[in-house]
Design an enzyme around this catalytic site. Structure first.
Site, short mmCIF file in Angstrom:
data_model
loop_
_atom_site.label_atom_id
_atom_site.label_comp_id
_atom_site.label_asym_id
_atom_site.label_seq_id
_atom_site.Cartn_x
_atom_site.Cartn_y
_atom_site.Cartn_z
N ARG A 94 0.83 -1.14 0.11
CA ARG A 94 -0.02 -0.09 0.00
C ARG A 94 0.90 1.25 0.07
O ARG A 94 0.44 2.33 -0.43
CB ARG A 94 -0.79 0.10 1.08
CG ARG A 94 -2.13 0.73 1.14
CD ARG A 94 -2.87 0.81 2.61
NE ARG A 94 -2.89 -0.72 3.08
CZ ARG A 94 -3.86 -1.47 3.21
NH1 ARG A 94 -4.91 -1.41 2.48
NH2 ARG A 94 -3.62 -2.66 3.61
N TYR A 95 2.10 1.22 0.81
CA TYR A 95 2.86 2.47 0.93
C TYR A 95 4.38 1.98 0.09
O TYR A 95 4.52 0.88 0.06
CB TYR A 95 3.11 2.57 2.39
CG TYR A 95 2.10 2.64 3.28
CD1 TYR A 95 1.24 4.04 3.40
CD2 TYR A 95 1.48 1.47 3.81
CE1 TYR A 95 0.04 4.24 4.15
CE2 TYR A 95 0.24 1.83 4.68
CZ TYR A 95 -0.20 3.14 5.03
OH TYR A 95 -1.45 3.23 5.69
N ARG A 98 7.18 -0.01 2.45
CA ARG A 98 6.91 -1.21 3.28
C ARG A 98 5.73 -2.06 2.68
O ARG A 98 4.79 -1.68 1.90
CB ARG A 98 6.42 -0.70 4.77
CG ARG A 98 5.14 0.22 4.75
CD ARG A 98 5.45 0.77 5.96
NE ARG A 98 4.40 1.84 6.21
CZ ARG A 98 4.37 2.93 6.01
NH1 ARG A 98 5.07 3.57 4.98
NH2 ARG A 98 3.28 3.89 6.15
N CYS A 107 -5.18 -17.88 13.84
CA CYS A 107 -4.87 -17.11 14.84
C CYS A 107 -4.95 -17.90 15.99
O CYS A 107 -5.76 -18.99 16.13
CB CYS A 107 -5.76 -15.91 15.11
SG CYS A 107 -5.70 -14.73 13.94
N CYS A 111 -10.79 -12.54 17.25
CA CYS A 111 -11.49 -11.49 18.14
C CYS A 111 -13.12 -11.24 17.12
O CYS A 111 -12.73 -11.15 15.94
CB CYS A 111 -10.49 -10.24 17.90
SG CYS A 111 -8.85 -10.79 18.39
N CYS A 114 -12.56 -8.47 14.50
CA CYS A 114 -11.56 -8.59 13.59
C CYS A 114 -11.64 -8.07 12.24
O CYS A 114 -12.75 -8.27 11.40
CB CYS A 114 -10.90 -10.03 13.18
SG CYS A 114 -9.79 -10.25 12.06
N ARG A 116 -10.33 -8.48 9.37
CA ARG A 116 -9.89 -9.69 8.33
C ARG A 116 -10.80 -10.82 8.78
O ARG A 116 -10.40 -11.88 8.56
CB ARG A 116 -8.47 -10.07 8.42
CG ARG A 116 -7.54 -8.86 7.84
CD ARG A 116 -6.20 -9.51 7.41
NE ARG A 116 -5.52 -8.13 7.06
CZ ARG A 116 -4.22 -7.94 7.44
NH1 ARG A 116 -3.89 -8.45 8.33
NH2 ARG A 116 -3.70 -6.76 7.09
N ASP A 276 -12.50 -0.74 12.74
CA ASP A 276 -12.78 -0.71 11.19
C ASP A 276 -14.32 -1.22 10.98
O ASP A 276 -14.89 -1.78 11.66
CB ASP A 276 -11.78 -1.75 10.52
CG ASP A 276 -10.37 -1.26 10.61
OD1 ASP A 276 -10.14 -0.12 9.96
OD2 ASP A 276 -9.62 -1.90 10.83
N ASP A 313 -8.09 3.75 9.50
CA ASP A 313 -7.67 3.12 7.77
C ASP A 313 -8.75 3.63 7.12
O ASP A 313 -9.86 2.86 7.43
CB ASP A 313 -7.72 1.49 8.54
CG ASP A 313 -6.25 1.04 7.99
OD1 ASP A 313 -5.75 1.32 7.00
OD2 ASP A 313 -5.73 0.33 8.82
N LYS A 320 -3.74 4.61 6.38
CA LYS A 320 -4.01 5.07 7.69
C LYS A 320 -3.75 6.50 7.76
O LYS A 320 -2.78 6.97 7.36
CB LYS A 320 -3.13 4.55 8.79
CG LYS A 320 -3.37 2.95 9.28
CD LYS A 320 -2.50 2.69 10.36
CE LYS A 320 -2.52 1.12 10.44
NZ LYS A 320 -2.07 0.36 9.32
S1 SF4 Z 1 -7.62 -9.09 15.10
FE1 SF4 Z 1 -8.16 -10.76 13.67
S2 SF4 Z 1 -5.98 -11.22 12.86
FE2 SF4 Z 1 -5.79 -10.04 14.74
S3 SF4 Z 1 -5.54 -11.98 16.30
FE3 SF4 Z 1 -7.61 -11.19 16.13
S4 SF4 Z 1 -8.59 -12.59 14.85
FE4 SF4 Z 1 -6.58 -12.72 14.60
#
Ligand code: SF4
Length: 361
Positions: A94-95, A98, A107, A111, A114, A116, A276, A313, A320
């Site tokens: 994106r940048y 990096r 994971c 979460c 999340c 993603r 997000d 973001d 960001k």
């Molecule tokens: S935010 Fe998403 S990618 Fe990060 S630890 Fe939690 S579930 Fe996994």
């Protein structure tokens, strides 16, 4: 069974009910959520949940909620636009200086907010050797790439041996100078931060940074603090990133306590992310004005070491941007202090003369 006695990783609503983290009457609704979004809670995090507290801030982060199936029109399966900037599998560029290298889509804990969440989960795989080789070739071919951010999923769920191989491949590229690792593992499963894993991340001749994702001070258990100390003692500096979440850390006391606890662990608070627009997460999002008000409280009451940058973001993949609050008036003549009092700033400098010249031309 009390939550503190949980010894195994919880991966289904039925297991959560057995551990008394959810009521049996919610099972059917939660099974629908689990069919769409991954559920896993490690014993460490499950043990932090108070089952008697319906608003427990750890539970809000990890225990599924039927509201996750209420998708808002503005929400997006790829809220920060990774796909639009992915030139090759596993790389987000994106940048200019990096890239993200997404090693794995799994994971240790999932979460509920999340960004993603549509991409991560058990069995979602990761980069197979040929794809990883392609990603490394892409990085090698662009001399502007100075920093690699290992992410996923959580890259630290990989074995020390695989991580060491990745780090060695990256450090062999002359223009790569910094490797940054984004992880939740030190709080989710601190016992997995072994000496071998720490050593695997040490990049000969390059700087390695570990960025810890942590949102509530209770996540920084004694074991988590010890895990972080293993990185810092090995010469790997740590930063933190937190997500501002309703009912988890959207009050100045909790946020300030988290930032102080991080600094006490030798971890510099880096980003406070505005949540997000991930699908089904509206019940966990705050308004930006609330985040800005919290940042003002932090600025007024806590050491400069405890100040993260509040960022958004930009949906669509535009990167960001810091989102304040701002303390200087638009014309640069009034500045607000940490008590909210405004002061005239009357100094001029060569920049002001230059601006006048430009406006006169
Ligand atoms: S935010 Fe998403 S990618 Fe990060 S630890 Fe939690 S579930 Fe996994």
């Amino acid at each position: 069974m009390t939550a503190a006695a949980i010894r195994k990783t919880l991966r289904t609503p039925a297991a959560l009910a057995e551990a008394r983290l959810v009521g049996g009457d919610r099972l059917q609704a939660l099974q629908k959520v689990a069919a769409r979004y991954a559920v896993t809670i490690t014993p460490t995090l499950a043990g932090l949940i108070d089952p008697a507290d319906p608003n427990d801030p750890i539970a809000r982060q990890f225990v599924p909620d039927p509201r996750e199936l209420d998708i808002q029109p503005e929400e997006d399966r790829d809220p920060i636009g990774d796909d639009a900037h992915s030139p090759i599998e596993g790389v987000v560029h994106r940048y200019p200086d990096r890239v993200l290298l997404k090693l794995v889509n799994a994971c240790a804990v999932y979460c509920r907010f999340c960004f993603r969440r549509e991409m991560v989960g058990p069995g979602r795989g990761g980069l197979v050797p040929a794809a990883l080789a392609g990603a490394i070739d892409y990085i090698r071919a662009d001399p502007q790439i100075w920093e690699i951010i290992l992410t996923g999923g959580d890259p630290l769920v990989l074995s020390a041996r695989r991580l060491q191989e990745v780090v060695a491949s990256l450090t062999a590229i002359d223009h790569v100078k910094v490797i940054r690792v984004h992880t939740r593992l030190p709080v989710a499963a601190p016992e997995r931060i072994t000496r071998a894993l720490v050593q695997a991340l040490r990049a000969k001749g390059n700087a390695t940074f570990v960025v810890l994702h942590v949102n509530h001070p209770r996540e920084l258990t004694r074991q988590a603090k010890n895990a972080c100390a293993r990185f810092v003692d090995a010469g790997i500096p740590m930063l933190s990133q937190s997500v501002l979440l309703r009912g988890v850390n959207d009050d100045a006391e909790t946020l300030g306590a988290l930032m102080r606890a991080l600094v006490e662990c030798r971890i510099k608070p880096y980003y406070l992310h505005h949540a997000d627009l991930a699908p089904g997460t509206a019940h966990l999002r705050t308004r930006i004005a609330e985040g800005q008000a919290l940042m003002r409280r932090l600025h007024g009451r806590y050491s400069g070491l405890c100040q993260p940058t509040y960022v958004l973001d930009i949906p669509g993949g535009y990167g960001k941007s810091p989102i304040g609050p701002t303390y200087l008036s638009e014309d640069g003549t009034v500045i607000e202090d940490f008590n909210g009092r405004c002061h005239v700033y009357a100094a001029t400098g060569s920049g002001a003369e230059k601006n006048t010249a430009v406006s006169n031309s």
